[in-house]
Design a protein around this motif. Structure first.
Motif, PDB file in Angstrom:
ATOM      1  N   ARG A  88       0.837  -1.210   0.000  1.00  0.00           N
ATOM      2  CA  ARG A  88       0.000   0.000   0.000  1.00  0.00           C
ATOM      3  C   ARG A  88       0.866   1.252   0.000  1.00  0.00           C
ATOM      4  N   TRP A  91       2.320   1.601  -3.616  1.00  0.00           N
ATOM      5  CA  TRP A  91       1.511   2.253  -4.647  1.00  0.00           C
ATOM      6  C   TRP A  91       1.300   3.707  -4.354  1.00  0.00           C
ATOM      7  N   GLU A  94       4.340   5.301  -5.860  1.00  0.00           N
ATOM      8  CA  GLU A  94       4.292   5.308  -7.330  1.00  0.00           C
ATOM      9  C   GLU A  94       3.340   6.385  -7.826  1.00  0.00           C
ATOM     10  N   LYS A  95       2.138   6.414  -7.286  1.00  0.00           N
ATOM     11  CA  LYS A  95       1.120   7.366  -7.738  1.00  0.00           C
ATOM     12  C   LYS A  95       1.503   8.793  -7.404  1.00  0.00           C
ATOM     13  N   GLU A  98       3.963  10.014  -9.907  1.00  0.00           N
ATOM     14  CA  GLU A  98       3.310  10.359 -11.175  1.00  0.00           C
ATOM     15  C   GLU A  98       2.673  11.744 -11.097  1.00  0.00           C
ATOM     16  N   ILE A  99       1.999  12.028  -9.996  1.00  0.00           N
ATOM     17  CA  ILE A  99       1.245  13.278  -9.864  1.00  0.00           C
ATOM     18  C   ILE A  99       2.196  14.438  -9.598  1.00  0.00           C
ATOM     19  N   GLY A 100       3.082  14.288  -8.631  1.00  0.00           N
ATOM     20  CA  GLY A 100       4.034  15.348  -8.323  1.00  0.00           C
ATOM     21  C   GLY A 100       4.487  15.294  -6.874  1.00  0.00           C
ATOM     22  N   SER A 133       6.368   8.306 -16.039  1.00  0.00           N
ATOM     23  CA  SER A 133       5.578   9.538 -16.136  1.00  0.00           C
ATOM     24  C   SER A 133       6.402  10.698 -16.713  1.00  0.00           C
ATOM     25  N   GLU A 232      -2.719   5.403   3.156  1.00  0.00           N
ATOM     26  CA  GLU A 232      -2.166   5.651   1.818  1.00  0.00           C
ATOM     27  C   GLU A 232      -3.139   6.443   0.952  1.00  0.00           C
ATOM     28  N   THR A 233      -4.444   6.273   1.184  1.00  0.00           N
ATOM     29  CA  THR A 233      -5.431   7.023   0.413  1.00  0.00           C
ATOM     30  C   THR A 233      -5.456   8.479   0.862  1.00  0.00           C
ATOM     31  N   LEU A 236      -2.354  10.112  -0.622  1.00  0.00           N
ATOM     32  CA  LEU A 236      -2.451  10.408  -2.047  1.00  0.00           C
ATOM     33  C   LEU A 236      -3.465  11.530  -2.313  1.00  0.00           C
ATOM     34  N   SER A 237      -4.524  11.586  -1.519  1.00  0.00           N
ATOM     35  CA  SER A 237      -5.494  12.677  -1.676  1.00  0.00           C
ATOM     36  C   SER A 237      -4.832  14.018  -1.393  1.00  0.00           C
ATOM     37  N   SER A 240      -2.833  14.975  -4.394  1.00  0.00           N
ATOM     38  CA  SER A 240      -3.721  15.499  -5.454  1.00  0.00           C
ATOM     39  C   SER A 240      -4.168  16.916  -5.141  1.00  0.00           C
TER      40      SER A 240
END
Lengths: 250, 250
Positions: A88, A91, A94-95, A98-100, A133, A232-233, A236-237, A240
């Motif tokens: 978890r 990822w 990784e994500k 990709e986003i920044g 990315s 992890e969510t 990542l939020s 974003s």
């Protein structure tokens, strides 16, 4: 576009390590004279011409380079407690790349179940995410520290520079407490700088003492809305939210 | 808080299927007379008292219920092309459910590599994600359709109701074209409704024909910023953008 990664670029010569060389020569069948694109992980893209196609160690001559290639217009440092399952965290890394993202600090909280964290695997994942990315910069993964150590190292009180315009955020529930929290989006909207640090706690949240230490060191308590998010969510939020805020300033 | 899931709640009696019953009785060792909390997947939480503790089929008497339990204040329908690896679609579904999602439509684009999609596994993942994030509503997964079919079914032209205040978005690159695109955040900020549909294309993007059909049917072209995101990352970023926008309206 196929990118290679090398930390060994000097005097106009770029060398790929054994993994990258094997991939370049055996898998992609590149040969002497071919042009390849190489990132140094520090923000620069090098366009090179191969001068040795040994699968053990490719060498190439630098033709041109481009700084800040694929860069985002801000700095984001995520300090995130390890998740129960490592995948978890992987990822998330990784994500986020990709986003920044610029830096990841695994931080161990008083309520953290997992207290060990291996950075090597995450570093590998970040290199592939950056290549995938199209970013020349690979986020830095720091060695794990305790939440307390992180706050003391990065808090306002320890800031050495002239003027501290960093935005320091801590996502904390403050359940059964009356600490006023604003939405991370609202706080980001009001921020005019470019340097953001976000602290994300473990499943069991930060301890009261950790949260108080963070506030005393200039971290602003924020919430991520009504939804109950895994570590992890939540992390990542936040990535974003920062991304959409900062790109809207361009 | 431990939640169970049942589609069989009628006349004040709640029945758990074999999986849920086994988990309830064998793993969590619940017995007759125990109180359990059950979600129906449609937005209602039921507090029940167990009347049969058979591991094959638990029965419980409904004591009370709460509608819209853990609900978010908007509707979001994500139409996302299958990813090359199914697990990437699965984590998108899990994370999107945690953050806030109502419907998922796997859509097959002209440039999609994967043209088959199994919904059963995603449904299982969404049930656990809803339970884990304390939501009584489980997002609906539709059977796969082509991008063209989806646009024709959900576009403005096919809208039957009195007034269509839905926000229809398509994330499309329009490379080598001069279609003006705005940031998804900017478009969301200007939206006052509560009903959002977002189309996310495959790695190879939508075809020109698909994009033109979408625009002709009222979809607004948006971009997700300068970063090059994988399908599942783009989709989750759109879910976050919608979430932060809609909760800020509360």
């Amino acid at each position: 576009m196929e990118l290679f990664y090398s930390r060994d670029i000097e005097g106009g010569i770029c060398r790929l390590d054994q993994d990258e060389s094997g991939h370049c020569v055996k898998v992609l069948r590149h040969r002497n004279g071919d042009e390849i694109a190489v990132i140094d992980g520090c923000g620069t893209l090098y366009r090179c011409r191969m001068t040795s196609d040994s699968p053990k160690g490719v060498e190439a001559m630098v033709l041109s380079c481009e700084e800040n290639w694929g860069a985002h217009p801000y700095r984001l440092h995520m300090a995130v407690c390890p998740t129960k399952n490592n995948d978890r965290y992987e990822w998330f890394a990784e994500k986020a790349c990709e986003i920044g993202l610029d830096e990841i600090s695994p931080v161990i909280g008083e309520h953290s179940e997992r207290r060990v964290f291996k950075t090597a695997r995450i570093e590998k994942i970040l290199v592939s995410a950056a290549k995938q990315s199209l970013k020349a910069s690979v986020p830095v993964v720091h060695e794990p520290v305790t939440v307390r150590e992180f706050i003391l190292e990065h808090g306002r009180r320890s800031f050495a520079g002239a003027q501290d315009d960093r935005l320091l955020l801590i996502a904390y529930c403050f359940e059964d407490e009356n600490v006023p929290r604003r939405s991370i989006k609202e706080v980001l909207e009001g921020y005019e700088g470019q340097d953001i640090i976000v602290l994300i706690g473990p499943e069991g949240d930060f301890s009261k003492a950790e949260a108080e230490l963070a506030l005393a060191n200039g971290f602003i308590p924020v919430h991520l809305g009504p939804s109950r998010l895994r570590t992890e969510t939540a992390a990542l939020s936040a990535v974003s939210a920062a991304y959409f805020r900062m790109i809207s300033m361009e």
